[in-house]
Design an enzyme around this catalytic site. Structure first.
Site, short mmCIF file in Angstrom:
data_model
loop_
_atom_site.label_atom_id
_atom_site.label_comp_id
_atom_site.label_asym_id
_atom_site.label_seq_id
_atom_site.Cartn_x
_atom_site.Cartn_y
_atom_site.Cartn_z
CE1 TYR A 1 -4.30 -0.07 -0.46
CE2 TYR A 1 -4.26 -1.77 1.22
CZ TYR A 1 -4.93 -1.10 0.21
OH TYR A 1 -6.20 -1.44 -0.13
CD GLU B 1 -3.84 4.14 0.24
OE1 GLU B 1 -2.80 3.55 0.64
OE2 GLU B 1 -4.99 3.71 0.41
CG ASP C 1 -7.84 10.24 -24.00
OD1 ASP C 1 -6.80 9.57 -24.15
OD2 ASP C 1 -8.93 9.75 -23.64
CB THR D 1 -4.31 3.92 -22.01
OG1 THR D 1 -4.20 3.98 -23.43
CG2 THR D 1 -5.74 4.18 -21.58
CE LYS E 1 -6.64 2.35 -25.90
NZ LYS E 1 -6.82 3.10 -24.65
NE ARG F 1 -5.66 -4.22 -20.28
CZ ARG F 1 -6.17 -3.81 -21.45
NH1 ARG F 1 -7.07 -2.87 -21.48
NH2 ARG F 1 -5.79 -4.37 -22.58
N1 DSN Z 1 -11.45 0.60 -25.44
C1 DSN Z 1 -10.43 1.45 -26.03
C2 DSN Z 1 -10.34 1.28 -27.48
O1 DSN Z 1 -10.52 0.17 -27.94
O2 DSN Z 1 -10.06 2.23 -28.19
C3 DSN Z 1 -10.59 2.86 -25.65
O3 DSN Z 1 -10.57 2.98 -24.27
#
Ligand code: DSN
Length: 436
Positions: A54, A56, A200, A226, A229, A235
């Site tokens: 933990y 925080e 984003d 994120t 990707k 993730r």
């Molecule tokens: N689910 C994602 C995508 O496939 O683009 C976006 O968060």
């Protein structure tokens, strides 16, 4: 070192399920634009004792003792994220892109404020103001989209709408828009309106890091992404900013803060509790990989592959939204063929090819049916595929779509796909799952 044998012995059911997923990933052709394959170093950093801790707070300012090692991991992650994107501040704790976006909206807006985001059906994201998402429920959202004739953002209409709606924030970035975002004119508009500009960049963060997408950080007050990707990490989510920041005093804040101080406190304790320290360690590893020169070559190849795949599909007579791509993704509009995205996704899956059905701009179909499919090259490029392979992929997609109802042909295509991917090995056995 504990080998994966332990899981095999103690929980053979979940071991077998995970191993079948490894085999599925190895044997399939992964064309979901938002997916990728992390390195075994990232996998290893994710599966370790840091999950027990933990922590925080922020490095050096925690609510728990015993944080010296996780502090170090988080400092590595912050430092590497800042070097990768050329920024002064990063928060590596958001568990996801949605939570990163929630934290930034809470920082910059108050409930009921107006913001603009790209319509989900035109390529935006749920968290960019969809009525079924917290963003659309909490704020007054005015959407923008693409022009029907070009499939590209209609900036003149966007600017006109913005001058009327006077948003407090303009969200840029997308999940299914195949063209680059050039943010200089968005910033000019935001400055004219006294609005915040945020991006984003979840889909194209790896392309920004690899310098094959125009930079967005210099134009934005805050950037979210994120990490899993095109950036090819675990993730999770990330917030970055270069904003020295004016002082903000929003409801719920006891004393004025700069934007980045407020962002930190909206991530925790505003939106989240304990950070996932094993994932933060894995983010540090992924950012370290993205700082290597090879990552630039990877990002260049992702875009080259997408362009060749797009050209091949066009030459086979398919319609692509905006007529092609500048990025890692392609949006095929199947409506002129009389096919739905749902049927296409299913047939391609039977042929061993994974894509997702996707709305196209002005889509007459419902979201669970759609007229389109979205295709991306990040994962196949990680496997080592190049332009010649993209031509083969276009051909198997074409053959599959023309034989959607013919199970025998789909089975034959599945063997061809397995043959194609066999030359690009992915995750070996034994499964990489280690505790240190
Ligand atoms: N689910 C994602 C995508 O496939 O683009 C976006 O968060």
């Amino acid at each position: 070192m504990v080998s994966d044998k332990q899981l095999q012995q103690s929980d053979p059911e979940i071991y077998a399920t995970i191993d079948r997923e490894r085999i599925r990933q190895n044997n399939g052709l992964e064309l979901i634009a938002s997916e990728n394959f992390v390195s075994t170093a990232v996998l290893e950093a994710m599966g370790n004792v840091m999950t027990n801790k933990y922590a925080e707070g922020l490095p050096g300012h925690r609510y728990y003792g015993g944080c010296e090692c996780v502090d170090e991991a988080e400092r590595f992650a912050i430092d590497r994220a800042c070097r990768l994107f050329g920024c002064r501040w990063a928060n590596v704790q958001p568990h996801s892109g949605a939570q990163a976006n929630m934290s930034l909206y809470y920082t910059l807006l108050k409930p009921g404020d107006t913001f603009m985001g790209m319509d989900l059906a035109h390529g935006g994201h749920l968290t960019h103001g969809s009525p079924v998402n917290f963003s659309g429920r909490t704020y007054h959202v005015v959407s923008y989209g693409v022009a029907k004739e070009t499939g590209r953002i209609d900036f003149d209409l966007l600017a006109k709408t913005a001058r009327e709606a006077k948003p407090k924030l303009i969200m840029t970035g997308s999940s299914a828009y195949p063209r680059v975002w050039e943010l200089a004119k968005f910033r000019e508009l935001a400055d004219e309106l006294g609005a915040y500009l945020v991006c984003d960049m979840a889909h194209f963060a790896g392309l920004v890091a690899g310098k094959v997408h125009p930079d967005v950080v210099p134009f934005c007050h805050v950037v979210s992404t994120t990490t899993h990707k095109t950036l090819r990490g675990p993730r999770g989510g990330l917030l970055i900013s270069n904003e020295p920041g004016g002082e903000l005093l929003l409801p719920g804040m006891l004393k004025p803060k700069t934007i980045t101080e407020a962002l930190d406190s909206w991530v925790f304790p505003g939106v989240q509790g304990g950070p996932l320290m094993h994932v933060i360690a894995a983010k540090a590893v992924a950012f370290g990989e993205a700082l290597q020169p090879e990552f630039k070559t990877y990002a260049q190849q992702v875009v080259k592959n997408a362009k060749v795949l797009a050209e091949s599909l066009l030459s086979l007579g398919y319609t692509l939204v905006s007529g092609g791509t500048d990025t890692h993704l392609i949006l095929m509009d199947l409506s002129s063929k009389g096919w739905t995205g749902k049927a296409a996704e299913k047939a391609l899956e039977k042929a061993g090819i994974t894509v997702n059905k996707n709305m196209v701009p002005f889509d007459p179909q419902k979201p669970m049916t759609t007229s389109g499919i979205r295709i991306g090259t990040p994962a196949v490029t990680t496997r080592g595929m190049g332009e010649a392979d993209m031509k083969k992929i276009a051909s198997v997609i074409d053959k599959t779509l023309k034989n959607m109802e013919n199970e025998a042909v789909l089975t034959t295509i599945k063997s061809e796909v397995a043959e194609l991917v066999r030359s690009f090995p992915l995750y070996p056995k034994p499964l990489v799952l280690r505790g240190v």
